[in-house]
Scaffold this motif. Structure first.
Motif, PDB file in Angstrom:
ATOM      1  N   ARG A  50      36.453   1.740  -5.127  1.00  0.00           N
ATOM      2  CA  ARG A  50      36.033   1.086  -6.122  1.00  0.00           C
ATOM      3  C   ARG A  50      35.945   0.006  -5.726  1.00  0.00           C
ATOM      4  O   ARG A  50      36.415  -0.804  -4.697  1.00  0.00           O
ATOM      5  N   GLN A  51      35.439  -0.956  -6.338  1.00  0.00           N
ATOM      6  CA  GLN A  51      34.544  -1.911  -5.973  1.00  0.00           C
ATOM      7  C   GLN A  51      34.812  -3.028  -7.806  1.00  0.00           C
ATOM      8  O   GLN A  51      34.568  -2.269  -8.829  1.00  0.00           O
ATOM      9  N   THR A  52      34.382  -4.241  -8.113  1.00  0.00           N
ATOM     10  CA  THR A  52      34.339  -4.877  -9.221  1.00  0.00           C
ATOM     11  C   THR A  52      33.406  -5.955  -8.771  1.00  0.00           C
ATOM     12  O   THR A  52      33.072  -6.240  -7.603  1.00  0.00           O
ATOM     13  N   LEU A  53      32.449  -6.102  -9.193  1.00  0.00           N
ATOM     14  CA  LEU A  53      31.501  -6.585  -9.436  1.00  0.00           C
ATOM     15  C   LEU A  53      31.237  -8.398 -10.868  1.00  0.00           C
ATOM     16  O   LEU A  53      32.009  -7.545 -11.466  1.00  0.00           O
ATOM     17  N   ILE A  54      31.162  -9.189 -10.535  1.00  0.00           N
ATOM     18  CA  ILE A  54      31.556 -10.342 -10.731  1.00  0.00           C
ATOM     19  C   ILE A  54      30.262 -10.141 -11.736  1.00  0.00           C
ATOM     20  O   ILE A  54      29.033 -10.494 -10.543  1.00  0.00           O
ATOM     21  N   VAL A  55      29.961 -10.325 -12.909  1.00  0.00           N
ATOM     22  CA  VAL A  55      28.838 -10.824 -13.827  1.00  0.00           C
ATOM     23  C   VAL A  55      28.726 -12.034 -14.179  1.00  0.00           C
ATOM     24  O   VAL A  55      29.293 -12.150 -15.330  1.00  0.00           O
ATOM     25  N   TYR A  56      27.606 -12.675 -14.131  1.00  0.00           N
ATOM     26  CA  TYR A  56      27.744 -14.373 -15.137  1.00  0.00           C
ATOM     27  C   TYR A  56      26.125 -13.611 -15.601  1.00  0.00           C
ATOM     28  O   TYR A  56      25.368 -13.575 -15.684  1.00  0.00           O
ATOM     29  N   PRO A 330      28.426  -6.411   1.788  1.00  0.00           N
ATOM     30  CA  PRO A 330      27.577  -4.911   1.377  1.00  0.00           C
ATOM     31  C   PRO A 330      27.292  -4.330   0.595  1.00  0.00           C
ATOM     32  O   PRO A 330      26.794  -3.747   0.262  1.00  0.00           O
ATOM     33  N   ILE A 331      28.386  -3.592   0.377  1.00  0.00           N
ATOM     34  CA  ILE A 331      29.119  -2.342  -0.789  1.00  0.00           C
ATOM     35  C   ILE A 331      28.760  -2.859  -1.698  1.00  0.00           C
ATOM     36  O   ILE A 331      28.167  -2.381  -2.535  1.00  0.00           O
ATOM     37  N   GLN A 332      29.482  -4.401  -2.136  1.00  0.00           N
ATOM     38  CA  GLN A 332      28.770  -5.635  -3.661  1.00  0.00           C
ATOM     39  C   GLN A 332      27.893  -5.090  -3.857  1.00  0.00           C
ATOM     40  O   GLN A 332      27.168  -5.043  -4.650  1.00  0.00           O
ATOM     41  N   ARG A 333      26.714  -5.414  -2.834  1.00  0.00           N
ATOM     42  CA  ARG A 333      25.491  -5.616  -3.231  1.00  0.00           C
ATOM     43  C   ARG A 333      24.676  -4.334  -3.003  1.00  0.00           C
ATOM     44  O   ARG A 333      23.806  -4.016  -4.049  1.00  0.00           O
ATOM     45  N   GLN A 334      24.280  -3.245  -2.479  1.00  0.00           N
ATOM     46  CA  GLN A 334      24.384  -1.978  -2.641  1.00  0.00           C
ATOM     47  C   GLN A 334      24.593  -1.759  -3.888  1.00  0.00           C
ATOM     48  O   GLN A 334      23.799  -1.099  -4.937  1.00  0.00           O
ATOM     49  N   ARG A 335      25.990  -1.625  -5.254  1.00  0.00           N
ATOM     50  CA  ARG A 335      26.284  -0.812  -6.250  1.00  0.00           C
ATOM     51  C   ARG A 335      25.436  -2.132  -6.705  1.00  0.00           C
ATOM     52  O   ARG A 335      24.608  -1.536  -8.058  1.00  0.00           O
ATOM     53  N   ALA A 336      25.363  -3.698  -6.696  1.00  0.00           N
ATOM     54  CA  ALA A 336      24.947  -4.393  -7.982  1.00  0.00           C
ATOM     55  C   ALA A 336      22.987  -4.055  -7.721  1.00  0.00           C
ATOM     56  O   ALA A 336      22.194  -3.782  -8.767  1.00  0.00           O
TER      57      ALA A 336
END
Length: 437
Positions: A50-56, A330-336
């Motif tokens: 589970r990850q949360t991505l912050i998107v501006y 690293p995991i957030q960058r991967q998902r993004a």
């Protein structure tokens, strides 16, 4: 009507497409990248990732975007992502910022390690943010770069990689009230006649919004030459170039004398005027079409911008991109990155174009968007106008320099339309502005 508003501040040798880099090869490429990345370094058992991505999100004008509309716009992409990654449950936190707020917010949040993972911005903004260290330079596979139209790639290509991933084109066109205008003007002369008949026309003094008139009036080339060079103040300009710029400014001045033509200094006032029935015709970006459709219903009409005695309109076309933050794990960058690459999938690009009817694909292997609706056909024509006559498609430097000088140019154009300064004097002053770095 004319209220001051916050200002918007706005190649290496490319390889030829390789065998297998077309539509058929792309889904395999993206799927391979996505699955290959998705099984590495997760830190938790696969079913529980589970990850949360912050998107501006930085809209191309001062319009307000709701989180509901953003989730709706991203929903097809997220559904496709879930099909590829059934064990990954991504949460999104959308935050909308205007251009004048974005840098301050990025500095503040980045310094605390709370910056965004993704930023939806314009290509020119991405270059600016990268130069200030507010977003990260990225690397993408050669096949991905080859899939982009060359002029689009040039907008984001920097030393050592890309400033962002392009995903959509949003061309400038004309929007009008079909209840008041049966046939939209095809020429500048018809536009003046429309105003003379009592229809209310809205124009802008913001440089990028009014630039479409430089092509029809023969000033586009002369202005572009000034934007593409940063020579000294002593350089002499060709008299024919200055005459062309004076002709353009004279037309703006004469248009302002018509009682039914009003000038505004931001796009939001133009859009509000059209949607509330205070204007009957204005220019707009395709990004604004869903909003205007909700507000105007079937009364919304769209058309290509008018031509003139010296050529086609020279509209703007925004290249919308995904920038990558500097604080991602690293995991957030991967998902993004997975999302960014998936958004470039040819079928995703085609589907987004046909379903939204507000943007065009950047992937040159995407199936051609068949003009299945009048609106989509206008978008295609507007983008063709941009690539044929605006010249900005050929010169990222000129576009960046126009952004840098927007404040001074807007002030000058305002003086012209209010007859504070004459067109000849203004043309000399404009040239002096464009001679600055």
């Amino acid at each position: 009507m004319f209220k001051r508003s916050p200002q918007r501040h706005p190649l290496s040798k490319r390889s030829r497409p390789t065998k297998g880099s077309g539509v058929a090869a792309w889904p395999k490429l993206v799927l391979g990248l996505a699955l290959g990345l998705g099984l590495q370094g997760c830190g938790m058992p696969w079913p529980f990732q589970r990850q949360t991505l912050i998107v501006y999100v930085d809209p191309p004008d001062s319009a307000t975007l709701s989180k509901e509309s953003l989730h709706s716009a991203w929903d097809p992409l997220l559904k496709a992502y879930k099909r590829l990654h059934p064990g990954v449950h991504l949460n999104f936190n959308f935050i909308v910022f205007q251009d004048q707020q974005l840098k301050d917010e990025l500095r503040r949040r980045n310094s605390r390690g709370l910056g965004p993972d993704l930023i939806v911005i314009n290509a020119s903004t991405a270059i600016d943010l990268l130069n200030e260290g507010l977003i990260s330079r990225i690397q993408v596979p050669t096949e991905v770069q080859n899939s982009l139209q060359p002029w689009i790639l040039s907008r984001v290509q920097v030393r050592g990689g890309l400033a962002a991933i392009p995903f959509a084109l949003e061309p400038q066109l004309s929007c009008y009230n079909r209840a008041r205008i049966a046939n939209p003007p095809a020429t500048l002369e018809e536009l003046l006649q429309l105003a003379a008949s009592g229809r209310r026309v809205g124009l802008s003094v913001f440089p990028k919004s009014i630039w479409w008139t430089t092509g029809p009036l023969g000033a586009n080339k002369a202005l572009m030459q000034r934007l593409e060079t940063q020579s000294g103040r002593g350089e002499r300009i060709d008299s024919s170039d200055q005459a062309a710029i004076t002709t353009w400014l004279t037309w703006l001045r004469e248009a302002s004398l018509q009682s039914h033509i009003n000038f505004f200094n931001n796009d939001e006032d133009l859009l509000n005027g059209l949607s509330k029935g205070q204007l009957d015709w204005t220019s707009c970006l395709s990004f604004n079409l869903p909003r205007l459709k909700r507000q105007m219903g079937d009364n919304l009409g769209v058309a290509s911008l008018p031509a003139g005695p010296d050529g086609l309109a020279s509209p703007d076309s925004l290249v919308r991109v995904l920038g990558f933050g500097v604080n991602s794990s690293p995991i957030q960058r991967q998902r993004a990155m997975e999302l960014g690459l998936l958004q470039l999938n040819p079928l995703m690009q085609h589907s987004s174009t046909v379903n939204s009817e507000q943007s065009l694909p950047v992937n040159r292997f995407a199936p051609a968007p068949v003009a299945s609706s009048a609106k989509l056909k206008v978008l295609i024509n507007a983008q063709e106008q941009f690539q044929q006559s605006s010249l900005f498609s050929q010169s990222p430097l000129a576009l960046n320099r126009l952004d840098n000088h927007s404040r001074e140019l807007e002030a000058l154009l305002t003086q012209v339309v209010f007859d504070v300064i004459g067109p000849e004097q203004a043309s000399s002053r404009l040239i002096e502005i464009l001679r600055k770095p």
